[in-house]
Scaffold this motif. Structure first.
Motif, PDB file in Angstrom:
ATOM      1  N   UNK A 168      -1.412  -7.333   4.531  1.00 34.98           N
ATOM      2  CA  UNK A 168      -0.749  -6.450   3.575  1.00 34.98           C
ATOM      3  C   UNK A 168      -1.702  -6.175   2.412  1.00 34.98           C
ATOM      4  N   UNK A 169      -1.412  -5.110   1.684  1.00 35.42           N
ATOM      5  CA  UNK A 169      -2.220  -4.752   0.522  1.00 35.42           C
ATOM      6  C   UNK A 169      -1.291  -4.199  -0.562  1.00 35.42           C
ATOM      7  N   UNK A 197       2.478 -10.220  -6.327  1.00 39.75           N
ATOM      8  CA  UNK A 197       2.622  -8.884  -5.730  1.00 39.75           C
ATOM      9  C   UNK A 197       3.110  -8.910  -4.283  1.00 39.75           C
ATOM     10  N   UNK A 198       2.600  -9.838  -3.467  1.00 40.62           N
ATOM     11  CA  UNK A 198       3.064  -9.931  -2.078  1.00 40.62           C
ATOM     12  C   UNK A 198       4.545 -10.307  -2.048  1.00 40.62           C
ATOM     13  N   UNK A 199       4.940 -11.232  -2.918  1.00 37.67           N
ATOM     14  CA  UNK A 199       6.339 -11.655  -2.975  1.00 37.67           C
ATOM     15  C   UNK A 199       7.248 -10.509  -3.390  1.00 37.67           C
ATOM     16  N   UNK A 244      10.306  -8.835  -1.100  1.00 39.78           N
ATOM     17  CA  UNK A 244      11.696  -8.720  -1.545  1.00 39.78           C
ATOM     18  C   UNK A 244      12.188  -7.278  -1.514  1.00 39.78           C
ATOM     19  N   UNK A 245      11.281  -6.331  -1.658  1.00 38.64           N
ATOM     20  CA  UNK A 245      11.655  -4.916  -1.641  1.00 38.64           C
ATOM     21  C   UNK A 245      11.710  -4.349  -0.223  1.00 38.64           C
ATOM     22  N   UNK A 294      -5.998 -15.026   1.400  1.00 37.27           N
ATOM     23  CA  UNK A 294      -4.982 -16.054   1.515  1.00 37.27           C
ATOM     24  C   UNK A 294      -3.804 -15.617   2.347  1.00 37.27           C
ATOM     25  N   UNK A 295      -2.792 -16.469   2.374  1.00 32.59           N
ATOM     26  CA  UNK A 295      -1.584 -16.189   3.144  1.00 32.59           C
ATOM     27  C   UNK A 295      -0.361 -16.637   2.357  1.00 32.59           C
ATOM     28  N   UNK A 296       0.785 -16.038   2.669  1.00 32.17           N
ATOM     29  CA  UNK A 296       2.069 -16.414   2.104  1.00 32.17           C
ATOM     30  C   UNK A 296       3.083 -16.460   3.248  1.00 32.17           C
TER      31      UNK A 296
END
Length: 378
Positions: free
Chosen positions: A22-23, A65-67, A71-72, A103-105
């Motif tokens: 993702x970006x 930002x990834x989080x 959520x959106x 990294x990763x989430x």
């Protein structure tokens, strides 16, 4: 500078592990970062405004930002895994303010101990792909520390002060019987004395008036009312002291360090001797170590330090970092852990488990030692 083949190798590794690339947007709202990391992070951010005057910043990291994007999305609340590799932006003396982060989430996994182990294993595999095959690993557990403080039944203001002192590395003064509010309590001694003993409503109005006179409407994303509540909590704990027995338990606990199995065993003995039931939390820690060992990780070489803590508005469980053994004096090249409270803070309707890590790729070069203290994950 990260070579193209290294970047491709990292991307391929994360994809094989099931993490979609993702970006998120480079421009992010400032208040989210201030609320989680405090006003101090502002001096490390590139801040601007949109046409309405709302403050924005160039993303200082990827996790928030990834989080927010998760959520959106339609996947919000479901199990999802994302990876990233791109630039983040922080003001740093003597070096570029733009540097790469990977990294990763991982969101939504109920098998938290297994998910934690996967994250640590993936971080080490990523480092191996970058030529760091035997990093020095340090671990801790914010959830274990907070569970201990819950069992000690400290008054809420005292508990908050102790937690902050651990993170800031200034607990000695608190345990030695000093002001539970630490240096900040001294800095604001006049204001604290003025509201001490007052009716809460009058004291809150007084603090808000002082802020209004100073032209301050918010600090670190917190409103004048919220800041007033914090001052009231500080005032109520100004003369609080920690019981000798509790001080002894905390001192002994925070001195524990060793490989994960040994350290958790020592903590279990300490808490049982003190009549504190932390068995469920310690069982989770041991299960996590077991999952790591099952993945072939050399857990005996890891160091679990009871006094290792990070931003408590962010991390809720496992925390870990990896150092390059050839440059032990530099900052971590990997930082990560469990942050189950972040998604709720960002607006999730129900708690969502979350864990991840970030690799500070610029620290793999000769410029690593010049990274600022704000260079870690929040």
């Amino acid at each position: 500078m990260l070579e193209l083949d290294q970047a491709n190798a990292l991307g391929a590794l994360f994809a094989r592990a099931g993490y979609s690339r993702v970006e998120p947007a480079v421009l992010q709202p400032v208040d989210v970062f201030l609320d989680l990391s405090g006003e101090d992070i502002r001096r490390h951010m590139f801040v601007t405004q949109d046409a309405t005057g709302r403050e924005l910043c160039l993303r200082p990291d990827y996790t928030i930002p990834v989080s927010r994007d998760y959520l959106a999305s339609a996947e919000a609340g479901q199990q999802a895994a994302f990876s990233y590799l791109g630039p983040v932006f922080r003001l740093r003396a003597g070096t570029s303010g733009e540097f790469p982060q990977a990294g990763v989430e991982s969101f939504g996994r109920g098998d938290q101990e297994a998910a934690d182990a996967e994250i640590v294993a993936l971080a080490l595999e990523a480092l191996a792909s970058l030529g760091i095959t035997q990093p020095v690993i340090r671990m801790g557990d914010v959830g274990l520390l907070t569970a201990l403080l819950d069992k000690l039944d400290l008054a809420p203001p005292v508990r908050r002060r102790v937690l902050r002192a651990v993170v800031q590395g200034r607990l000695d003064g608190v345990l030695d019987g000093g002001d539970i509010n630490g240096r900040n309590g001294q800095d604001h001694a006049g204001l604290l004395a003025a509201i001490e003993g007052q009716d809460p409503q009058a004291a809150r109005a007084f603090v808000e008036d002082v802020m209004a006179i100073a032209g301050v409407t918010s600090v670190g994303g917190r409103s004048a009312g919220e800041i007033a509540e914090r001052f009231l909590a500080r005032a109520s704990s100004r003369h609080a002291r920690i019981d000798d027995g509790i001080r002894d338990i905390l001192t002994r606990y925070l001195a524990i360090s060793g490989d994960p199995d040994t350290a958790i065993g020592e903590i279990r003995s300490l808490t049982r001797d003190a009549g504190l039931d932390l068995d469920a939390t310690l069982d989770q820690c041991e299960a996590r170590t077991g999952f790591m060992a099952a993945r072939g990780l050399d857990v005996g070489s890891f160091v679990f330090a009871a006094d290792f803590a990070r931003n408590l508005d962010y991390y809720t469980g496992l925390i870990f970092e990896a150092h390059d053994p050839s440059r032990p004096e530099t900052k971590p090249i990997v930082g990560g852990g469990r942050y189950d409270g972040l998604l709720s803070h960002l607006g999730a309707r129900a708690p969502i488990p979350a864990v991840g890590f970030a690799i500070w790729l610029d620290r793999l070069t000769g410029d690593a030692s010049r990274s600022t203290s704000a260079g870690d994950r929040p």
